[in-house]
Scaffold this active site. Structure first.
Site, mmCIF file in Angstrom:
data_model
loop_
_atom_site.group_PDB
_atom_site.id
_atom_site.type_symbol
_atom_site.label_atom_id
_atom_site.label_comp_id
_atom_site.label_asym_id
_atom_site.label_seq_id
_atom_site.Cartn_x
_atom_site.Cartn_y
_atom_site.Cartn_z
ATOM 1 N N CYS A 73 37.738 43.950 45.039
ATOM 2 C CA CYS A 73 38.223 42.935 44.100
ATOM 3 C C CYS A 73 39.746 42.997 43.971
ATOM 4 O O CYS A 73 40.399 41.978 43.749
ATOM 5 C CB CYS A 73 37.554 43.111 42.735
ATOM 6 N N HIS A 328 37.413 46.407 37.307
ATOM 7 C CA HIS A 328 37.303 45.190 38.119
ATOM 8 C C HIS A 328 38.574 44.367 37.956
ATOM 9 O O HIS A 328 39.142 44.282 36.867
ATOM 10 C CB HIS A 328 36.089 44.375 37.675
#
Length: 1208
Positions: A73, A328
């Site tokens: 990510c 994330h």
């Protein structure tokens, strides 16, 4: 079981296993598993392999996301930022194959192919032009030299930014793009030191690709830049600078300025820090603001240019969600070239309100809650209703609560209402909500007409190449999007403010010069400046995608139908049966479910060229009796999906009247039912085996039961139904009474496979017509003994009651009452209890049990006793009161199965504590430095074992006993109960408010429990809590903002202290060093500047001075609020010991005592002993198994790297 059924079950089991494998890992890497088919292997339907499914097309935003390979990510966020930097993208596209080479030549040994920029070009072209929801970075990461392990690891995006730029610079050496990174991102900072005497300037220049700014202790970006490039550091007093020109130590000033600004300014925020107190990393989540536009002129060395030269605009914010060991990344990006379609929920709501019409006949379920809530509020007569009542109305209307139906997508109900202030209006106390007037009028007008149509769902928006949606623009012409791996969503500019603080907050900022203007031809044109060979490759890929999607769409919407031709069937025995074999009478047809019934009829006509006359299509269903017809398919304009035609459906093709000259009855009311008809056998060989003869008959489910009896027993007889399937014991048979003969077969519950027993006139002796049951004819009749325990005037006696194993216990009881000649009313207050061999009465038998269910043997002895037998939901229990089982009498009780033993009681050990401040003068003051803690070590008993006897010593802390108290009880109740203990009774305590309660941790008082009226459960004490009770000289009611400290004055000339005293300090306004010094000085009536204070850490035998702020700092920093003493490094809390030095009498600033020296020496010796023991263990065993140690280690951090070839 047939072979096909076995194969089908195995396939379903394998499918369930695969689904479980995905469910087990959940959303660990946020991958999209939408490719998993929900197909349950219907007739003739084969499951498709995953690879054959093409990727889904772009959604309404017309922007492409990037797939997450497991932990990439951070890479996806940076790549999207570079893509939406048009100048970087176009500079990369300007490098042709003649400079970079071709990917086709990458396998050739002598070819110099610059793979990384080529793969980056290709990925950017896919993100701009390829019609897919998300692109893959597999080829790019392979060019980095990464393996699957690297793609599963999380890394820092700031680190990746520098490494990727370095790899690109190395890859582009010798090309026209060799200075691409330097030209766009390179800036210069100059550091200067100015001598105060000779004014000589010593400077050092540094290059930068990104600026790293502090977050901790700073309110925002502008303040951080001010501290870095405006504030000056002074060398003065003891800290002087050696000037090279003066050749001596002089006063000087040090500063830094921005000498050269790049076109694109990258700013990294130092969110991650290290806590030296706890020796661990942590993430700084405090509020940190940054502007959309920023003027860098105050921070630059040269300021003579126009202000526009220093103006920068924010265009990308990389956001980190999580902690310092994982999380994330996603990114907010401003669409500079306006490549995406931007439409927010507010615009959708406005379109719904302006254009929606209510159609009651075709209205579908409303998925958007906005219209539902407005509908409920518009129906309310009063202007407003409570929010809780609105949620209840929604539950009544939709059959599902807000939390179950909408919370996951829209959040809490109250928050959703607050997010739509233009529609909903709250009362001043925010407990009630209503509609604003304009929306109320809109709904009133709609209620008179057709009303409001169900609003379309957001995900149902259909986009195609022929008709593009209207592109909405704001005043600036550019919009923001949230690019979160594969997902792309439009956002508002104000949403950026939500990323100022918290666990999900901004981590990297990207600014571009405001002077950088885009050419008009680049606006909304994703093909702008893309090389011809990449355009051709993307066009070919899109063509292939469209072809695959068309094939997949056709396959997914194709249904297989089985056509049964009437010419191949005959009707007999109540159902249709094939004249030939089953396969010869069936024709398979595959058709698109989106086609109409007229298209299906036309296809059947084309297949059956010899068909003559009318053609009727009916839904058919194979039943045990044969094929049966249901509704006729009508309405040629309706789609096959609309009429509910499923894959694998059976269709019967006929004229709609007869088959083979026989009229056929259709519909569910005429379904044929196969019934097993049983008759009693004339003899039973050996007394064992089957007692019945069996045959099968078919009847319509609408057949009257009387007609069925006439057909099966024309000479008269009785019909019995088997109520429990194939088991043909007598207990399962029920007689159909005369009034049942008017009912239908379906009405009395006869279905396929049900059995009926036909008894002729000579067999009817087996039937008890009064009870409607079949009398047992296979069991011997025996008896049970019953003894009278009801204690009447008559002596106890026995009676024998005749019974079979099917006799109900209530019948036996009534017979026994009559035999004993007792009153009939006793039946309501009596029960039967088995009597054991030693004469003990056992648990009562439920009255609805049979002898067999009660597990009673024939001849057993039962007792007729007072009391009711437990029902099927109750339990009969024996219990005794007291700990001696032999001395205590056994008692009985009947309780419900659902009854629970009362929980929530706490067993709490109580310690009695008397602080040194409460001792009389002249008592033992030795070791009073550590007051309440030092004496604990001498106590040799444990409260967790048996209660120790009270030890009469001069200890400050001794064990008093343990108490049991409910969790719902208050702190005052606990103190009252503690006062009843032996140790506490020796003290004179007038009220519980004269007691102070602490939790005990590591042999010392830990947490102070406030508020006598608060429940113990609210303190979350835990199962192993221990409480320490401290008596006071006066009542005490500490507030939530009052801190209790133990202050003790040092004895002048000695390394010792006077007795400690309690100091209650109100910290509601501030908890700073200066405020504490004032409070302590006031307590001892001393000047503030004539005392020194320090906090004592008993576990380390150390004192930490609490010094005043005496460092020379800038005026700007001096205005900042000082940090609270409750945070690091002091962590001030209740019960802390504060040492005080009176500088008027004692100028030594050493707070330590002799006991501290002894304690530290003991700790040092203990550490040495542990070290030696560990070394000895290592010599015995070199390798320790981590499994034996049961230690969970974090995975070692691996440095991020990108492999680049040599192109010099």
């Amino acid at each position: 079981m047939s072979e096909w059924n076995m194969i089908k079950i195995c396939k379903i089991a394998h499918e369930m296993k695969d689904c479980f494998a995905f469910t087990m890992f959940g959303d660990l890497f946020e991958e999209d598993f939408s490719f998993i088919s929900n197909n349950h292997f219907g007739k003739g339907k084969k499951s498709k392999p995953r690879d054959s499914e093409p990727p889904p097309p772009r959604d309404f935003t017309n922007l492409s996301g990037i797939k997450n390979q497991g932990g990439t990510c951070y890479l996806n966020s940076l790549l999207q930022t570079l893509l939406f930097t048009p100048e970087f993208r176009e500079a990369l596209f300007s490098l042709g194959p003649e400079e970079l080479g071709s990917l086709d030549d990458s396998s050739k040994p002598d070819a110099k192919v610059r793979i990384i920029p080529l793969q980056l070009q290709r990925l950017f072209a896919q993100l701009l032009l390829l019609d897919q929801q998300a692109a893959s970075t597999t080829d790019l990461t392979e060019s980095f030299g990464w393996n699957s392990h690297e793609e599963m690891r999380q890394h820092d995006v700031q680190e990746l930014n520098r490494i990727l730029f370095s790899a690109l610079e190395t890859s582009l050496v010798g090309t026209s793009g060799h200075d691409l990174i330097k030209r766009l991102y390179h800036g210069i900072v100059v550091n200067q030191i100015v001598c105060k005497e000779c004014k000589n300037i010593s400077e050092r220049q540094e290059d930068f690709l990104d600026l790293t700014v502090a977050v901790k202790g700073v309110t925002g970006l502008e303040e951080a830049l001010w501290n870095m490039y405006v504030e000056e550091e002074y060398f003065e007093n003891e800290n002087l600078y050696r000037c090279g020109a003066c050749d001596k130590l002089v006063e000087a000033s040090k500063s830094a300025k921005l000498r050269k600004l790049p076109p694109f300014l990258t700013i990294s925020l130092l969110r991650f820090n290290f806590d030296f107190e706890k020796c661990e990393r942590y993430k700084e989540t405090s509020c940190y603001t940054f502007p959309i536009q920023i003027n860098l002129k105050p921070f630059c060395e040269q300021t003579e240019m126009d202000d526009s030269e220093y103006m920068y605009e924010l265009f990308s914010v990389i956001i980190h969600k999580g902690g310092c060991y994982g999380g994330h990344y996603h990114v907010y990006i401003r669409d500079v070239d306006e490549l995406g379609n931007w439409q927010l929920q507010e615009e959708e709501d406005r379109l719904i309100e302006d254009t929606a019409l209510r159609d009651n006949e075709n209205a579908k379920e409303v998925e958007n809650p906005l219209a539902v809530l407005k509908g409920i509020l518009s129906e309310e007569e009063s202007k407003q209703m409570p929010v809780d009542q609105l949620g209840q109305k929604l539950l009544e209307k939709k059959g599902m609560s807000w939390n179950k139906k909408y919370r996951k997508q829209y959040g809490a109900l109250r928050k959703y209402l607050q997010n739509h202030p233009h529609i909903f209006q709250f009362s001043p106390d925010e407990n009630k909500v209503g509609l604003k007037e304009k929306h109320k009028l809109l709904f009133k007008s709609d209620s008179q007409g057709q009303g409001l149509q169900s609003p379309p769902r957001k995900n149902d928006v259909q986009w195609n190449s022929e008709k593009k949606p209207t592109r909405l623009r704001d005043s600036s012409g550019c919009h923001w999007f949230d690019l979160n791996d594969s997902k792309v969503q439009p956002i508002k500019e104000m949403d950026i403010e939500k990323q100022f603080q918290g666990k999900e907050s901004a981590y990297m900022l990207f600014y571009r010069k405001s002077q950088l203007k885009r050419p008009p031809e680049a606006r909304g044109n994703p093909r702008y400046q893309i090389p011809e060979h990449l355009l051709n490759e993307m066009n070919a890929a899109n063509t292939e995608l469209q072809k695959k999607r068309a094939e997949c769409d056709s396959a997914n919407n194709g249904i297989d139908l089985h056509l049964h031709l009437s010419s191949c069937y005959k009707f007999h025995n109540g159902a249709l049966h094939p004249s030939l074999t089953w396969k010869e009478g069936v024709v398979d047809l595959t058709i698109d479910r989106r086609k109409t019934l007229g298209d299906l009829r036309q296809s059947v006509f084309q297949m059956l060229e010899s068909w003559e006359g009318d053609m009727i299509l009916s839904i058919a269903k194979p039943l045990p009796a044969g094929l049966h017809l249901y509704q006729i398919l009508d309405g040629d304009e309706l789609t096959l999906d609309g009429i509910g035609l499923a894959d694998g459906a059976d269709i019967f093709v006929w004229n709609g009247k007869e088959v083979g000259g026989t009229k056929v009855m259709t519909g569910a009311d005429h379904e044929p039912v196969v019934i097993n008809v049983l008759r009693l056998a004339e003899y039973n060989e050996g007394g064992k085996g089957q007692h019945f003869t069996e045959s099968q008959h078919v009847f319509s489910c609408s057949t009257k039961l009387g007609d069925l009896r006439r057909a099966l027993a024309p000479s008269g007889g009785i019909i019995l139904k088997n109520g429990s399937g194939p088991d043909k014991e007598a207990k399962n048979w029920e007689v159909f009474l005369e009034e049942d003969m008017k009912e239908t077969v379906k009405g009395v519950g006869l279905m396929d496979g049900c059995s009926v027993l036909i008894l002729d006139s000579h067999d009817q002796s087996f039937v008890n017509m009064s009870s409607g049951n079949l009398t047992a004819f296979t069991y011997d009749i025996s008896w049970l003994q019953v003894k009278n325990f009801c204690r009447t005037q008559d002596e106890e006696k026995h009676v024998k009651i005749t019974a079979t194993i099917e006799t109900v216990m209530s019948d036996i009881k009534m017979k026994a009452i009559r035999e004993f000649q007792l009153e009939e009313e006793l039946a309501n207050d009596s029960c039967l209890r088995p009597v054991s061999g030693n004469g003990k009465l056992l648990s009562p038998v439920p009255e609805d049990y049979t002898v067999k269910e009660a597990e009673l043997k024939m001849g057993s002895l039962l007792g007729l006793c007072h009391g009711n037998a437990p029902t099927s939901t109750q339990l009969f229990l024996y219990f005794i009161v007291g700990s001696d089982q032999n001395a205590s009498p056994e008692m009985e009780i009947v309780v419900e199965e659902t009854a629970s033993v009362k929980e929530g009681f706490l067993k709490i050990p109580i310690w009695w504590f008397k602080s040194s401040s409460h001792k009389k003068h002249g008592e033992n003051t030795q070791d009073q430095v550590n007051g309440m803690t030092c004496k604990m070590d001498a106590l040799q008993v444990s409260p967790t074992g048996d209660s120790p006897e009270y030890i009469h010593t001069d200890m400050d802390l001794c064990y008093a006993g343990s108490i049991e108290i409910a969790g719902e009880a208050s702190l005052e109740d606990l103190k009252m109960q503690a006062m009843t203990l032996l140790c506490c009774q020796e003290q004179i305590v007038p009220l519980p408010s004269f007691l102070r309660a602490w939790t005990v941790d590591s042999k010392r008082p830990a947490k102070l429990l406030r508020n006598n009226k608060q429940q113990l459960n609210d303190y979350k004490l835990g199962a192993r809590v221990e409480i320490c009770i401290e008596p006071l000289q006066k009542e005490e009611h500490l507030g939530p903002h009052e801190l209790l400290l133990r202050v003790q004055m040092g004895i002048p000339g000695e390394r010792d202290y006077y007795d400690s005293t309690d100091l209650v300090w109100d910290i509601s306004k501030e908890c700073t060093t200066w405020a504490l010094r004032q409070q302590v000085a006031s307590h001892y009536c001393l000047p503030v500047d004539k005392i020194e204070i320090a906090k004592y850490f008993p576990e380390r035998f150390e004192w930490l001075p609490i010094s005043s702020w005496t460092q020379q700092i800038s005026k700007r920093k001096r205005k900042k609020k000082q940090e609270s003493l409750q945070s690091a490094p002091y962590h001030l809390k209740d019960g802390d010991i504060i040492g005080v030095k009176n500088l008027l009498l004692d100028d030594t600033k050493d707070f330590s005592t002799v006991r501290d020296d002894v304690g530290k020496e003991k700790q040092r010796q203990l550490v040495l002993q542990k070290k030696k023991s560990r070394q000895a263990e290592r010599l015995q065993d070199h390798v320790f198994s981590e499994e034996k140690l049961n230690i969970k280690h974090r995975k070692p951090e691996v440095a991020l790297s990108i492999n680049v070839g040599v192109f010099r």
